[in-house]
Write a protein that holds these residues in place. Structure first.
Motif, short mmCIF file in Angstrom:
data_model
loop_
_atom_site.label_atom_id
_atom_site.label_comp_id
_atom_site.label_asym_id
_atom_site.label_seq_id
_atom_site.Cartn_x
_atom_site.Cartn_y
_atom_site.Cartn_z
N GLN A 142 -8.38 29.13 60.72
CA GLN A 142 -8.11 30.55 60.83
C GLN A 142 -7.26 31.01 59.65
N GLY A 143 -7.36 32.24 59.31
CA GLY A 143 -6.54 32.83 58.26
C GLY A 143 -6.80 32.20 56.89
N GLU A 144 -5.89 32.51 55.96
CA GLU A 144 -6.02 32.00 54.59
C GLU A 144 -5.91 30.48 54.53
N GLY A 145 -4.99 29.92 55.32
CA GLY A 145 -4.83 28.47 55.32
C GLY A 145 -6.07 27.75 55.81
N GLY A 146 -6.70 28.29 56.85
CA GLY A 146 -7.92 27.69 57.36
C GLY A 146 -9.07 27.82 56.37
N ALA A 147 -9.14 28.94 55.68
CA ALA A 147 -10.18 29.12 54.66
C ALA A 147 -9.98 28.14 53.51
N ALA A 148 -8.72 27.92 53.12
CA ALA A 148 -8.43 26.97 52.04
C ALA A 148 -8.81 25.55 52.47
N LEU A 149 -8.54 25.21 53.72
CA LEU A 149 -8.91 23.88 54.23
C LEU A 149 -10.43 23.71 54.22
N ASP A 150 -11.15 24.70 54.73
CA ASP A 150 -12.61 24.62 54.74
C ASP A 150 -13.19 24.50 53.33
N LYS A 151 -12.51 25.11 52.37
CA LYS A 151 -12.99 25.04 50.98
C LYS A 151 -12.71 23.66 50.36
N SER A 152 -11.55 23.08 50.65
CA SER A 152 -11.16 21.81 50.01
C SER A 152 -11.71 20.57 50.71
N PHE A 153 -12.00 20.67 51.99
CA PHE A 153 -12.39 19.47 52.74
C PHE A 153 -13.69 18.83 52.25
N PRO A 154 -14.74 19.59 51.96
CA PRO A 154 -15.99 18.94 51.54
C PRO A 154 -15.85 18.06 50.30
N ARG A 155 -15.11 18.51 49.31
CA ARG A 155 -14.93 17.69 48.11
C ARG A 155 -14.16 16.41 48.45
N PHE A 156 -13.09 16.57 49.22
CA PHE A 156 -12.32 15.41 49.68
C PHE A 156 -13.22 14.42 50.40
#
Length: 196
Positions: A160-174
């Protein structure tokens, strides 16, 4: 290639927020086709370290320790969801990991960290890398850090929110990188006997 990737979490606090990131991680890895389960140090309930698994006579380790040893031996890699306590690591998760040694060898580890503040547990993330390396794992270079954990994931571990969007963006590469290391290590173990 389906990988066996347990996710370790170690907070013993009553109001645990990091469990949200652990649940998210398990869900994401399953969605990528992997056999992933949560290993919650509090639920496993190992005692404070007195005797390592290998110090028990065969068949005499406590049942929870024996079951976890089998999980470790059959895993392709390990994911650690870690919080930061006073610039350091959570004692519950550290205690769980210290009960084993050879069972960790020759597999990669991925580290995801969180905190209530904006740094996302970065210091604990860094500390765990040295610990895991010393225990025979190689840590994948990328890391996930989630600051403001209460706002980044809801109670069900949904972003949720900006933090959740950042997580969703970074997780696939990780995850892509971590999976590559797991496949490479699995292939090496099959083609080349480990040195010890």
């Amino acid at each position: 290639m389906t990988l066996r990737l347990p996710v370790f979490y170690g907070s013993y606090r009553r109001d645990r927020l990091g469990i949200r990131l652990a649940d998210y991680t398990v869900r994401q890895m399953r969605a990528r086709g992997h056999d992933s389960e949560l290993i919650d140090a509090r639920a496993v309930g190992l005692p404070m370290l007195d005797r390592m698994y290998k110090e028990h006579a065969p068949g005499e380790a406590p049942p929870a320790m024996e079951a976890l040893a089998e999980t470790l031996r059959t895993a392709d890699g390990f994911l650690f969801v870690v919080g930061e306590y006073n610039w350091g690591v959570q004692p519950g998760l550290k205690n769980l990991t210290d009960h084993f040694l050879e069972e960790w060898f020759w597999r990669p580890a991925g580290v995801l960290s969180y905190s209530a503040g904006r740094l996302g547990g970065a210091r604990a993330n860094l500390a765990w890398r040295g610990i895991l390396n010393e225990m025979g794992m190689v840590t994948a270079p990328s890391a996930v850090t989630v600051g403001g954990i209460a706002g980044a994931l809801d109670a069900d571990g949904q972003p949720q929110g900006e933090g959740g969007a950042a997580l969703d963006k970074s997780f696939p590469r990780f995850a892509d990188e971590f999976e590559w290391w797991c496949r490479a290590a699995a292939a090496a173990r099959k083609s080349d006997p480990v040195p010890y």
